[in-house]
Design a protein around this motif. Structure first.
Motif, PDB file in Angstrom:
ATOM      1  N   LYS A  25       0.832  -1.208   0.000  1.00 33.05           N
ATOM      2  CA  LYS A  25       0.000   0.000   0.000  1.00 33.05           C
ATOM      3  C   LYS A  25       0.867   1.258   0.000  1.00 33.05           C
ATOM      4  O   LYS A  25       0.632   2.186  -0.780  1.00 33.05           O
ATOM      5  CB  LYS A  25      -0.927  -0.039   1.225  1.00 33.05           C
ATOM      6  N   ARG A 130       0.029  16.982  13.343  1.00 30.84           N
ATOM      7  CA  ARG A 130       1.406  16.482  13.176  1.00 30.84           C
ATOM      8  C   ARG A 130       1.983  16.844  11.807  1.00 30.84           C
ATOM      9  O   ARG A 130       3.182  17.005  11.667  1.00 30.84           O
ATOM     10  CB  ARG A 130       1.436  14.968  13.387  1.00 30.84           C
ATOM     11  N   ALA A 170       8.003   9.040  15.543  1.00 35.58           N
ATOM     12  CA  ALA A 170       8.450   8.454  14.269  1.00 35.58           C
ATOM     13  C   ALA A 170       7.219   8.321  13.379  1.00 35.58           C
ATOM     14  O   ALA A 170       6.265   7.650  13.742  1.00 35.58           O
ATOM     15  CB  ALA A 170       9.078   7.088  14.512  1.00 35.58           C
ATOM     16  N   ALA A 172       6.360   7.999   9.116  1.00 33.66           N
ATOM     17  CA  ALA A 172       6.734   8.068   7.698  1.00 33.66           C
ATOM     18  C   ALA A 172       5.797   8.999   6.949  1.00 33.66           C
ATOM     19  O   ALA A 172       6.184   9.605   5.945  1.00 33.66           O
ATOM     20  CB  ALA A 172       6.686   6.675   7.085  1.00 33.66           C
ATOM     21  N   ILE A 318       4.459  -1.202  12.957  1.00 31.36           N
ATOM     22  CA  ILE A 318       3.351  -0.395  13.471  1.00 31.36           C
ATOM     23  C   ILE A 318       1.977  -0.880  12.996  1.00 31.36           C
ATOM     24  O   ILE A 318       1.007  -0.838  13.758  1.00 31.36           O
ATOM     25  CB  ILE A 318       3.574   1.118  13.140  1.00 31.36           C
ATOM     26  N   ASP A 319       1.885  -1.381  11.773  1.00 26.01           N
ATOM     27  CA  ASP A 319       0.577  -1.813  11.266  1.00 26.01           C
ATOM     28  C   ASP A 319       0.276  -3.284  11.576  1.00 26.01           C
ATOM     29  O   ASP A 319      -0.827  -3.759  11.298  1.00 26.01           O
ATOM     30  CB  ASP A 319       0.512  -1.608   9.747  1.00 26.01           C
ATOM     31  N   LYS A 346      -4.807   5.141  14.926  1.00 25.65           N
ATOM     32  CA  LYS A 346      -4.820   4.543  13.583  1.00 25.65           C
ATOM     33  C   LYS A 346      -6.278   4.529  13.089  1.00 25.65           C
ATOM     34  O   LYS A 346      -7.099   5.302  13.557  1.00 25.65           O
ATOM     35  CB  LYS A 346      -4.195   3.149  13.621  1.00 25.65           C
TER      36      LYS A 346
HETATM   37  C1  S3P Z   1       2.404   4.703   6.345  1.00 28.60           C
HETATM   38  C2  S3P Z   1       2.995   5.021   7.534  1.00 28.60           C
HETATM   39  C3  S3P Z   1       2.525   4.539   8.845  1.00 28.60           C
HETATM   40  C4  S3P Z   1       1.528   3.397   8.699  1.00 28.60           C
HETATM   41  C5  S3P Z   1       0.534   3.635   7.616  1.00 28.60           C
HETATM   42  C6  S3P Z   1       1.228   3.818   6.280  1.00 28.60           C
HETATM   43  C7  S3P Z   1       2.974   5.249   5.093  1.00 28.60           C
HETATM   44  O1  S3P Z   1       1.911   5.593   9.538  1.00 28.60           O
HETATM   45  O2  S3P Z   1       0.854   3.177   9.920  1.00 28.60           O
HETATM   46  O3  S3P Z   1      -0.375   2.546   7.505  1.00 28.60           O
HETATM   47  O4  S3P Z   1       2.666   4.727   3.996  1.00 28.60           O
HETATM   48  O5  S3P Z   1       3.751   6.205   5.189  1.00 28.60           O
HETATM   49  P1  S3P Z   1       2.780   6.661  10.390  1.00 28.60           P
HETATM   50  O6  S3P Z   1       3.794   7.180   9.483  1.00 28.60           O
HETATM   51  O7  S3P Z   1       1.815   7.710  10.827  1.00 28.60           O
HETATM   52  O8  S3P Z   1       3.321   5.887  11.543  1.00 28.60           O
END
Ligand code: S3P
Length: 440
Positions: A25, A130, A170, A172, A318-319, A346
């Protein structure tokens, strides 16, 4: 009354076969985004044809980008260049997808038009401060609803200047939003993280010919460059593979092959945690495809034991905590997790919704603000509410396979956001699952 979209699972049996779960994804979203602002035509193969990534395609079509497909996993993006996006005719609805909203916000603050981004009920509750806070520091103007939640009105036409930003958590998504804004900012944007989050944006920018300088827990990008179209081969999503890794680990007699799984080291925490619990997972034929590590995974049944999950692994898994909690519920002894307060924001409050569902199936759990303790036990028959959270729905489908009797998991429609075809694929490897309700 409208019928719900529920899973009904009969327990028992082992898992066998050789399957490839749908595309990653995170990588699918990014391939469309970078392809859209690149010069030239980007062909994406293995694209995730799930609602979230399709939402990102819809968003860029609304922004004037011609995108062909998806057709058998192939998407063709006709890039318009960094200055080529056009004002959409109306608000852009991003459904359930937090990644689409946060990354797009970073890109859209830099355009010379105003955009409104909306989402479904779950996305409309999720925190956006954020991402808006550092973007505002760069010069952006973003309006949000009360509590800094969507809808977002992103006012373009404002010059951006680079920042040196230390992420409080942290993320992404936030890191990527700042890198995308950084492409348009004057100067060098630097992002520092308290722990390493997934790095697909940094890798893919490099693949599109846009240099990102990387150090330990930090990355920097200079504004003012251009992206060159580049073909992207999307590996299978390790976050989707995780459901089958756990299902096979828990079911005696299982021997399952998962093909072409993305093994980016910022995503493999789930394998490390399962192996520390005693799982039998072989990593076969490791290779690099389009700048991302990939491997085939062979998983066989093995008795699992509880562990203390190291907080350092949290961002890299995390997921996968909903499905790791199911592994913990079936393991001997207690599993403890802390440092995971992010799970509360989430697609649902994953600590609470998982705790409620496990308790409904007879498992002893204790939650804390930043974690959970799960005592391994015997899952009972029952009914569990997924709260519309795709990963929780699939996690309890796996739990149900190991329960003492039939289990119904309610409100599973959003499984389509990340794992289209889940029911058919799960059936093909040996899980007795049916969809009840609309679309059944
Ligand atoms: C993702 C980052 C993660 C993850 C999300 C997808 C991404 O979230 O939980 O399902 O594609 O950058 P965070 O960056 O908020 O931890």
């Amino acid at each position: 009354m409208t019928r719900r979209h529920d899973f009904r699972v009969q327990p028992g049996g082992s898992l066998h076969g050789r399957v490839r779960v749908p595309g990653d994804k995170s990588i699918s979203h990014r391939a469309v985004m970078l392809g859209a602002i690149a010069d030239g035509v980007t062909t994406i193969d293995g694209f995730l044809e799930g609602a979230d990534a399709l939402g990102t395609i819809g968003a860029f079509r609304a922004l004037g980008v011609t995108i062909g497909g998806p057709e058998a996993g192939r998407v063709v993006v006709h890039g318009v260049g960094v200055e080529g996006l056009q004002a959409p005719r109306g608000p852009i609805d991003l459904g359930n997808s937090g990644t689409s909203m946060r990354l797009l916000t970073g890109l859209l603050v830099a355009q010379n038009f105003t955009t409104v981004l909306t989402g479904d009920e779950s996305l409309s509750r999720r925190p956006m401060r954020r991402v808006t806070e550092p973007l505002v520091q760069m010069g952006a103007r973003v309006e949000s609803a009360e509590g800094e939640t969507p809808p977002l009105t992103i006012h373009g036409g404002r010059p951006l200047s680079a920042i040196d930003y230390r992420l409080p958590i942290a993320s992404a998504q936030v890191k990527s939003a700042l890198l995308l804004a950084g492409i348009y900012a004057h100067g060098r944007t630097r992002v520092r993280e308290p722990a390493e989050s997934r790095d697909h944006t940094e890798r893919m920018l490099g693949g599109f010919g846009y240099p990102v300088e990387r150090g330990e827990l930090e990355c920097s990008i200079d504004g003012g460059g251009r992206l060159r179209a580049s073909d992207v081969d999307v590996p299978a999503d390790i976050s989707s593979a995780a459901f089958l890794l756990v299902a096979a680990s828990l079911s005696p007699g299982s021997d399952l092959m998962l093909e072409h799984v993305g093994m980016n080291p910022t995503r493999t925490g789930v394998i490390e945690v399962l192996q520390s619990m005693g799982a039998d997972i072989d990593i076969l034929d490791p290779r690099t495809v389009g700048g991302e590590p990939v491997a085939d995974l062979r998983v066989r049944y093995a008795p699992l034991h509880g562990v203390d999950i190291p907080p350092a692994v949290v961002p890299r898994a995390i997921d996968e905590f909903p499905i790791l909690f199911i592994a913990a519920a079936c393991a001997s002894g207690t599993t403890r997790l802390s440092g995971a307060e992010e799970l509360r924001v989430k697609e649902s409050d994953r600590l609470q919704v998982m705790a409620d569902g496990l308790a409904a199936l007879g498992i002893n759990v204790r939650t804390r603000p930043d974690g959970i303790d799960i005592e391994g036990g015997h899952l009972q028959a029952g009914v569990v509410d997924s709260a519309g959270d795709h990963r929780i729905a699939m996690s309890f489908a796996v739990a149900a396979h190991r329960a003492a009797g039939p289990v119904t998991v309610t409100d599973c429609r959003n499984v389509e956001t990340s794992f289209p075809g889940f029911v058919d694929l799960a059936r093909s490897v040996g899980i007795d699952i049916e969809l009840e309700g609309e679309g059944a």
